[in-house]
Motif scaffolding. Sequence first.
Motif, mmCIF file in Angstrom:
data_model
loop_
_atom_site.group_PDB
_atom_site.id
_atom_site.type_symbol
_atom_site.label_atom_id
_atom_site.label_comp_id
_atom_site.label_asym_id
_atom_site.label_seq_id
_atom_site.Cartn_x
_atom_site.Cartn_y
_atom_site.Cartn_z
ATOM 1 N N LEU A 47 0.849 -1.197 0.000
ATOM 2 C CA LEU A 47 0.000 0.000 0.000
ATOM 3 C C LEU A 47 0.881 1.242 0.000
ATOM 4 N N GLY A 48 0.719 2.086 -0.999
ATOM 5 C CA GLY A 48 1.560 3.269 -1.132
ATOM 6 C C GLY A 48 0.888 4.537 -0.641
ATOM 7 N N SER A 49 1.676 5.586 -0.545
ATOM 8 C CA SER A 49 1.169 6.866 -0.066
ATOM 9 C C SER A 49 0.198 7.507 -1.049
ATOM 10 N N GLY A 50 0.278 7.105 -2.313
ATOM 11 C CA GLY A 50 -0.681 7.616 -3.284
ATOM 12 C C GLY A 50 -2.105 7.198 -2.974
ATOM 13 N N ALA A 51 -2.251 6.131 -2.165
ATOM 14 C CA ALA A 51 -3.580 5.669 -1.773
ATOM 15 C C ALA A 51 -4.019 6.238 -0.435
ATOM 16 N N THR A 52 -3.074 6.494 0.455
ATOM 17 C CA THR A 52 -3.443 6.940 1.807
ATOM 18 C C THR A 52 -3.416 8.455 1.961
ATOM 19 N N ALA A 53 -2.665 9.165 1.132
ATOM 20 C CA ALA A 53 -2.566 10.622 1.267
ATOM 21 C C ALA A 53 -3.606 11.311 0.385
ATOM 22 N N ARG A 54 -4.863 11.064 0.675
ATOM 23 C CA ARG A 54 -5.975 11.667 -0.039
ATOM 24 C C ARG A 54 -7.140 11.793 0.944
ATOM 25 N N PRO A 55 -8.138 12.572 0.620
ATOM 26 C CA PRO A 55 -9.220 12.800 1.593
ATOM 27 C C PRO A 55 -9.855 11.513 2.120
ATOM 28 N N ASP A 56 -9.970 10.499 1.282
ATOM 29 C CA ASP A 56 -10.552 9.239 1.724
ATOM 30 C C ASP A 56 -9.479 8.214 2.070
ATOM 31 N N GLY A 57 -8.290 8.691 2.446
ATOM 32 C CA GLY A 57 -7.160 7.803 2.702
ATOM 33 C C GLY A 57 -7.425 6.780 3.787
ATOM 34 N N ALA A 58 -8.116 7.176 4.847
ATOM 35 C CA ALA A 58 -8.407 6.247 5.941
ATOM 36 C C ALA A 58 -9.296 5.106 5.460
ATOM 37 N N ALA A 59 -10.291 5.427 4.639
ATOM 38 C CA ALA A 59 -11.183 4.395 4.108
ATOM 39 C C ALA A 59 -10.447 3.493 3.125
ATOM 40 N N VAL A 60 -9.562 4.066 2.309
ATOM 41 C CA VAL A 60 -8.782 3.265 1.364
ATOM 42 C C VAL A 60 -7.851 2.308 2.117
ATOM 43 N N ALA A 61 -7.201 2.818 3.178
ATOM 44 C CA ALA A 61 -6.325 1.954 3.977
ATOM 45 C C ALA A 61 -7.118 0.808 4.595
ATOM 46 N N SER A 62 -8.309 1.097 5.077
ATOM 47 C CA SER A 62 -9.158 0.057 5.650
ATOM 48 C C SER A 62 -9.558 -0.959 4.588
ATOM 49 N N LEU A 63 -9.895 -0.472 3.398
ATOM 50 C CA LEU A 63 -10.277 -1.372 2.307
ATOM 51 C C LEU A 63 -9.095 -2.254 1.896
ATOM 52 N N ALA A 64 -7.889 -1.655 1.862
ATOM 53 C CA ALA A 64 -6.695 -2.432 1.526
ATOM 54 C C ALA A 64 -6.420 -3.503 2.570
ATOM 55 N N ALA A 65 -6.594 -3.158 3.847
ATOM 56 C CA ALA A 65 -6.413 -4.135 4.914
ATOM 57 C C ALA A 65 -7.446 -5.256 4.805
ATOM 58 N N LYS A 66 -8.679 -4.890 4.447
ATOM 59 C CA LYS A 66 -9.722 -5.904 4.260
ATOM 60 C C LYS A 66 -9.348 -6.847 3.115
ATOM 61 N N ALA A 67 -8.817 -6.279 2.038
ATOM 62 C CA ALA A 67 -8.384 -7.107 0.911
ATOM 63 C C ALA A 67 -7.231 -8.017 1.319
ATOM 64 N N ALA A 68 -6.282 -7.467 2.086
ATOM 65 C CA ALA A 68 -5.140 -8.267 2.523
ATOM 66 C C ALA A 68 -5.582 -9.454 3.367
ATOM 67 N N VAL A 69 -6.524 -9.217 4.260
ATOM 68 C CA VAL A 69 -7.029 -10.299 5.123
ATOM 69 C C VAL A 69 -7.802 -11.323 4.301
ATOM 70 N N GLY A 70 -8.670 -10.835 3.413
ATOM 71 C CA GLY A 70 -9.502 -11.743 2.634
ATOM 72 C C GLY A 70 -8.744 -12.556 1.612
ATOM 73 N N LEU A 71 -7.628 -12.017 1.110
ATOM 74 C CA LEU A 71 -6.868 -12.699 0.062
ATOM 75 C C LEU A 71 -5.725 -13.548 0.618
ATOM 76 N N GLY A 72 -5.647 -13.671 1.931
ATOM 77 C CA GLY A 72 -4.655 -14.552 2.526
ATOM 78 C C GLY A 72 -3.296 -13.934 2.750
ATOM 79 N N CYS A 73 -3.230 -12.599 2.689
ATOM 80 C CA CYS A 73 -1.933 -11.943 2.917
ATOM 81 C C CYS A 73 -1.580 -11.895 4.402
ATOM 82 N N VAL A 74 -2.564 -12.050 5.272
ATOM 83 C CA VAL A 74 -2.329 -12.010 6.720
ATOM 84 C C VAL A 74 -2.809 -13.326 7.308
#
Length: 693
Positions: free
Chosen positions: A452-479
């Motif tokens: 996950l890069g700063s281009g995704a988190t350094a934006r107005p909806d960055g917190a939601a994007v980070a949460s969505l990325a974490a959800k994807a990581a968990v669901g896809l077996g990255c964690v």
Amino acid sequence: MTKIVVDGIEVDVPPEFTLLQACEQAGAEIPRFCFHERLSIAGNCRMCLVELKGSPKPVASCAWGVRDCRPGPNGEPPQVSTKSPMVRKAREGVMEFLLINHPLDCPICDQGGECDLQDQAMAYGVDSSRFQENKRAVEDKYLGVLVKTSMNRCIQCTRCVRFATEVAGVPELGAIGRGEDMEITTYLEQALTSELQGNVVDLCPVGALTSKPYAFTARPWELAKTQSIDVMDAVGSAIRVDTRGREVMRILPRLNEDVNEEWISDKTRHVVDGLRVQRLDQPYVRENGRLRPASWSEAFRAIAAKIDTTGPGRIGAIAGDLASVEEMFALKELLGGLGSKNLDCRQDGSALDPALGRGTYLFNPTIAGIETAGALLIVGADPRREAAVLNARIRKRWRAGPFPIGLIGPRLDLTYPVQYLGAGPDTLSELAAGTGDFAAILKNAERPMLLLGSGATARPDGAAVASLAAKAAVGLGCVEDGWNGFAVLHTAASRVGGLDIGFVPGQGGLKTAEMIGFGTLDVLVLLGADEVEVAPETFVVYIGTHGDRGAHRADVILPGAAYTEKSGLWVNTEGRIQMGLRAGFPPGDAREDWAILRALSDVLGRRLPWDSLAQLRTMLFKAHPHLQRIDRIEPASADDVHRLASRGGTVGEAAFAPLVTDFYLTNPIARASAVMAECSALAHGAGALRAAE
């Protein structure tokens, strides 16, 4: 394991070892020019010849495998000699051949004192040559702003060609011609474009490729050498700073297998001239709209006069990208003493929140862990420009075997093939839902990663994007048990350290975007923060090193020390605590940042409880014990990623945009560098910047 006898010493080595590796394990010294541990085997310099019992002639130990050695007639282990008369004569012959065309440039060659050819000619050469013919002459090549060529010295080891092709992933160097007419050149006679091209200077075993900005500047024995840490990005590459007197002359890489191996980016290496120019060397105070030189006491009194008439809620501080942990800790304590909760180390507006745990903002699989990953999804990041050395590690993993890589964000040339999935959060949402071919690839891969890069988190909806990325990581077996593949790639050296010590808004505090807005603050302290535009009515105190954007906007300037001029702690993107040592001293009246804040606290009547860096670190380690474990990573809990995934939020539709648009001009030191300005202009096609040779 295979038994082999080297100079009478029997050793057990893996069968995939080369003879050269086996000989070195037995303690024998094998000279070489073309062989390098991190490059493919060329076997063309023949300097590593050894005698293998049963072989009619010497063999090239770098290209001969242990498994290819025949045992003796009665099953005895293969026997190798590295010191026999045959070997000595062979090495003398090879050295004689290498020196046939090599010019006697040693007195004027920048490689002098660090030259492999010099060293090995002394150890393995002879004192005369049988060749009387004229030496060949080769035209010097233009390789760009950073690499200077003297191709008469080239011995065609092809290290530079293999590096450009294999490690850098930008195959612009190659060999043309055959035999005596062979030359190393760029294919189209243009400048190199790789962000790692400066490493070919370290690889070159002769003086054919040298540093153009460093040409004819110093000899290695004149320089004092200091081990330190790079702060041009968040990777934390191990570097060596070479100084002469007070001046930094050059920066070279140090070996660190866990971080940068032995490579550094061109910005890390060649930002040196930016440390010398446009420096702030005395305090300044703005009067009648103009900055004038002032004494330290005058500057402190001007700050105190403003703060005394300002309420705690109207005071704030922003830490820049190069700040060390100690000075951020000191500034946080000072603002706490003033009663303010308005502080932020995320001047790019990144929405990462340390309250959710360290696992939500660390590169959890570690940089070295990239080599064990089975698949990679890159979200809103440009590793090639945000972390060039880390990008080389990804390419290394890709070259090692099947390694599918997916990309969400702008289309990029990352030096390895990627499967382009989409441009924005909608694609990430589909992956988080488990739909699409690449989602199946990640689920079936062993140890998948999500970067996950700063281009995704350094934006107005960055917190939601980070949460969505974490959800994807968990669901896809990255964690999962034993593996945390949720990797956050930062662009600022100070970011993880600032998040670790809580240099973020307290309850009811203001974030960066709010602090720089119109009418929100009366006093704002910028600790080397040059990437923000502050509203005109705010009283700005700038603590920094260069006359950059922050200094132009400031009402009071307090000159600080650059990263080579102070001892400090930095925490890299993977959470590794690293210490940089002081290689020189700041110019003029400039002082270390923590000392400035300590002196300012006295004038403000909020005295900080330390008088030395050691005392400051004692309090820092007491408050944050993990920071005293130098060169170690305190693993974060996978529960943090699950907590972030459950946070949710509404994501926008805008595509991810790269945070680093110009690799060479990302901070005040780089923007002060003429070399970096040339590189930037060349990278963006501003004319044909051919140096006058």
